[in-house]
Design a protein around this motif. Structure first.
Motif, mmCIF file in Angstrom:
data_model
loop_
_atom_site.group_PDB
_atom_site.id
_atom_site.type_symbol
_atom_site.label_atom_id
_atom_site.label_comp_id
_atom_site.label_asym_id
_atom_site.label_seq_id
_atom_site.Cartn_x
_atom_site.Cartn_y
_atom_site.Cartn_z
ATOM 1 N N THR A 105 0.827 -1.211 0.000
ATOM 2 C CA THR A 105 0.000 0.000 0.000
ATOM 3 C C THR A 105 0.859 1.259 0.000
ATOM 4 O OG1 THR A 105 -1.681 -1.221 1.222
ATOM 5 C CG2 THR A 105 -1.912 1.171 1.158
ATOM 6 N N SER A 106 1.898 1.277 0.823
ATOM 7 C CA SER A 106 2.776 2.444 0.912
ATOM 8 C C SER A 106 3.470 2.710 -0.430
ATOM 9 C CB SER A 106 3.811 2.227 2.016
ATOM 10 O OG SER A 106 4.684 3.315 2.084
ATOM 11 N N SER A 107 3.929 1.666 -1.105
ATOM 12 C CA SER A 107 4.569 1.815 -2.420
ATOM 13 C C SER A 107 3.579 2.321 -3.457
ATOM 14 C CB SER A 107 5.144 0.479 -2.892
ATOM 15 O OG SER A 107 6.123 0.026 -2.001
ATOM 16 N N THR A 108 2.359 1.822 -3.393
ATOM 17 C CA THR A 108 1.310 2.260 -4.311
ATOM 18 C C THR A 108 1.048 3.749 -4.127
ATOM 19 O OG1 THR A 108 0.278 0.080 -4.331
ATOM 20 C CG2 THR A 108 -1.121 1.922 -4.966
ATOM 21 N N LEU A 109 0.941 4.185 -2.880
ATOM 22 C CA LEU A 109 0.708 5.592 -2.579
ATOM 23 C C LEU A 109 1.879 6.458 -3.060
ATOM 24 C CD1 LEU A 109 -1.101 7.728 -1.264
ATOM 25 C CD2 LEU A 109 0.040 7.238 0.906
ATOM 26 N N ASP A 110 3.113 6.010 -2.799
ATOM 27 C CA ASP A 110 4.301 6.760 -3.230
ATOM 28 C C ASP A 110 4.359 6.890 -4.751
ATOM 29 O OD1 ASP A 110 5.061 7.019 -0.594
ATOM 30 O OD2 ASP A 110 6.614 5.468 -0.681
ATOM 31 N N TYR A 111 4.077 5.802 -5.452
ATOM 32 C CA TYR A 111 4.088 5.802 -6.917
ATOM 33 C C TYR A 111 3.073 6.819 -7.453
ATOM 34 C CZ TYR A 111 3.492 3.939 -11.679
ATOM 35 O OH TYR A 111 3.404 3.791 -13.041
ATOM 36 N N CYS A 112 1.863 6.764 -6.931
ATOM 37 C CA CYS A 112 0.802 7.682 -7.384
ATOM 38 C C CYS A 112 1.116 9.124 -7.004
ATOM 39 C CB CYS A 112 -0.540 7.251 -6.814
ATOM 40 S SG CYS A 112 -1.122 5.674 -7.465
ATOM 41 N N ARG A 113 1.655 9.346 -5.809
ATOM 42 C CA ARG A 113 1.995 10.707 -5.371
ATOM 43 C C ARG A 113 3.040 11.317 -6.302
ATOM 44 N NH1 ARG A 113 -0.754 14.237 -3.377
ATOM 45 N NH2 ARG A 113 0.205 15.511 -4.929
ATOM 46 N N GLY A 114 4.021 10.518 -6.716
ATOM 47 C CA GLY A 114 5.029 11.007 -7.648
ATOM 48 C C GLY A 114 4.434 11.407 -8.979
ATOM 49 N N MET A 115 3.495 10.613 -9.469
ATOM 50 C CA MET A 115 2.847 10.940 -10.745
ATOM 51 C C MET A 115 1.996 12.199 -10.617
ATOM 52 S SD MET A 115 1.972 7.284 -12.345
ATOM 53 C CE MET A 115 2.323 7.817 -13.996
ATOM 54 N N VAL A 116 1.293 12.342 -9.504
ATOM 55 C CA VAL A 116 0.466 13.526 -9.270
ATOM 56 C C VAL A 116 1.354 14.766 -9.151
ATOM 57 C CG1 VAL A 116 -1.050 14.667 -7.585
ATOM 58 C CG2 VAL A 116 -1.502 12.302 -8.293
ATOM 59 N N ASP A 117 2.450 14.660 -8.416
ATOM 60 C CA ASP A 117 3.375 15.803 -8.293
ATOM 61 C C ASP A 117 3.872 16.243 -9.670
ATOM 62 O OD1 ASP A 117 3.113 15.760 -5.544
ATOM 63 O OD2 ASP A 117 5.057 14.796 -5.183
ATOM 64 N N PHE A 118 4.195 15.268 -10.525
ATOM 65 C CA PHE A 118 4.672 15.572 -11.869
ATOM 66 C C PHE A 118 3.592 16.291 -12.686
ATOM 67 C CE2 PHE A 118 5.533 14.179 -16.337
ATOM 68 C CZ PHE A 118 6.708 14.894 -16.518
ATOM 69 N N ALA A 119 2.358 15.779 -12.638
ATOM 70 C CA ALA A 119 1.253 16.399 -13.387
ATOM 71 C C ALA A 119 0.968 17.809 -12.871
ATOM 72 C CB ALA A 119 -0.002 15.534 -13.299
ATOM 73 N N GLU A 120 0.986 17.990 -11.546
ATOM 74 C CA GLU A 120 0.753 19.325 -10.987
ATOM 75 C C GLU A 120 1.849 20.289 -11.444
ATOM 76 O OE1 GLU A 120 -1.772 18.205 -6.946
ATOM 77 O OE2 GLU A 120 0.396 18.517 -6.775
ATOM 78 N N SER A 121 3.070 19.821 -11.501
ATOM 79 C CA SER A 121 4.181 20.643 -11.974
ATOM 80 C C SER A 121 4.013 20.992 -13.458
ATOM 81 C CB SER A 121 5.492 19.889 -11.742
ATOM 82 O OG SER A 121 6.578 20.615 -12.219
ATOM 83 N N LEU A 122 3.633 20.003 -14.263
ATOM 84 C CA LEU A 122 3.400 20.251 -15.695
ATOM 85 C C LEU A 122 2.287 21.265 -15.930
ATOM 86 C CD1 LEU A 122 3.561 16.781 -17.503
ATOM 87 C CD2 LEU A 122 5.051 18.747 -17.845
ATOM 88 N N LYS A 135 2.138 29.872 -19.293
ATOM 89 C CA LYS A 135 2.988 30.134 -18.139
ATOM 90 C C LYS A 135 2.150 30.768 -17.048
ATOM 91 C CE LYS A 135 4.897 34.473 -19.917
ATOM 92 N NZ LYS A 135 6.117 35.168 -20.311
ATOM 93 N N MET A 136 2.656 30.662 -15.828
ATOM 94 C CA MET A 136 1.966 31.217 -14.670
ATOM 95 C C MET A 136 1.946 32.737 -14.796
ATOM 96 S SD MET A 136 0.570 30.410 -11.684
ATOM 97 C CE MET A 136 1.250 28.846 -11.196
ATOM 98 N N ARG A 137 0.767 33.315 -14.611
ATOM 99 C CA ARG A 137 0.595 34.765 -14.703
ATOM 100 C C ARG A 137 -0.138 35.256 -13.458
ATOM 101 N NH1 ARG A 137 1.767 36.006 -20.537
ATOM 102 N NH2 ARG A 137 1.435 34.024 -21.567
ATOM 103 N N LYS A 138 0.214 36.453 -13.035
ATOM 104 C CA LYS A 138 -0.516 37.107 -11.955
ATOM 105 C C LYS A 138 -1.263 38.274 -12.571
ATOM 106 C CE LYS A 138 -0.240 39.116 -7.410
ATOM 107 N NZ LYS A 138 0.589 39.636 -6.343
ATOM 108 N N ILE A 139 -2.566 38.240 -12.427
ATOM 109 C CA ILE A 139 -3.428 39.282 -12.989
ATOM 110 C C ILE A 139 -4.208 39.872 -11.818
ATOM 111 C CG2 ILE A 139 -5.248 39.793 -14.659
ATOM 112 C CD1 ILE A 139 -4.384 37.004 -15.963
#
Length: 159
Positions: A105-122, A135-139
């Motif tokens: 379970t812990s490995s499954t969570l770590d694997y998914c968290r890494g993929m989510v972090d990557f998608a959030e960064s993208l 790109k990130m803009r402040k309006i």
């Protein structure tokens, strides 16, 4: 039947997302919690790719005597935009075991968290309106990830 392409933009967006969510929910009934699954139109492909990638790794779960993927254990609580970035909140709703019956379970969570972090960064490089390079803009006091065209449109609409 098919929906007209001339329907209001918001409805087209919701229909496209609902189709993706319904298909995934059919295959993985515990995937989405009852609450918020709003994805800005420009990030639908990113979120779909994330979920498909999470579901690619398949293994034999000895306790279930079945082949499973991460999506058999993940439950998405909320997907949204916050401060111009994708936010993807999820948890693991059941224990995962490998083919030796060991708890992974812990490995499954770590694997998914890494993929989510990557998608959030993208998401900080993809226009949330159309999916083009952005790109990130402040309006004013508002943050958004936008391409030049959508940034210009938002700035004009605020004048």
């Amino acid at each position: 039947g098919r929906k007209s392409i001339n329907q209001p933009r918001k409805n087209r967006r919701e229909n496209a997302q609902m189709k993706t969510i319904e298909e995934l929910n059919e295959k993985y009934p515990k995937l989405f919690a009852e609450s918020g699954t709003y994805v800005p139109e420009g990030w639908v492909e990113l979120v779909t790719s994330l979920l498909n990638s999470m579901g690619k790794w398949q293994w034999h779960d000895a306790t279930r005597n079945a082949y499973v993927t991460n999506l058999d254990f993940v439950q998405v609580h909320q997907i949204k935009e916050k401060f111009g970035e994708l936010r993807f909140y999820f948890g693991i709703h059941d224990k995962a075991y490998n083919n030796n019956g060991e708890d992974i379970t812990s490995s499954t969570l770590d694997y998914c968290r890494g993929m989510v972090d990557f998608a959030e960064s993208l998401s900080r490089t993809i226009c949330q309106e159309c999916g083009a390079k952005g790109k990130m803009r402040k309006i004013g006091g508002w943050y958004a990830t936008l391409c030049d065209q959508h940034h210009e449109a938002v700035v004009k609409s605020r004048k």
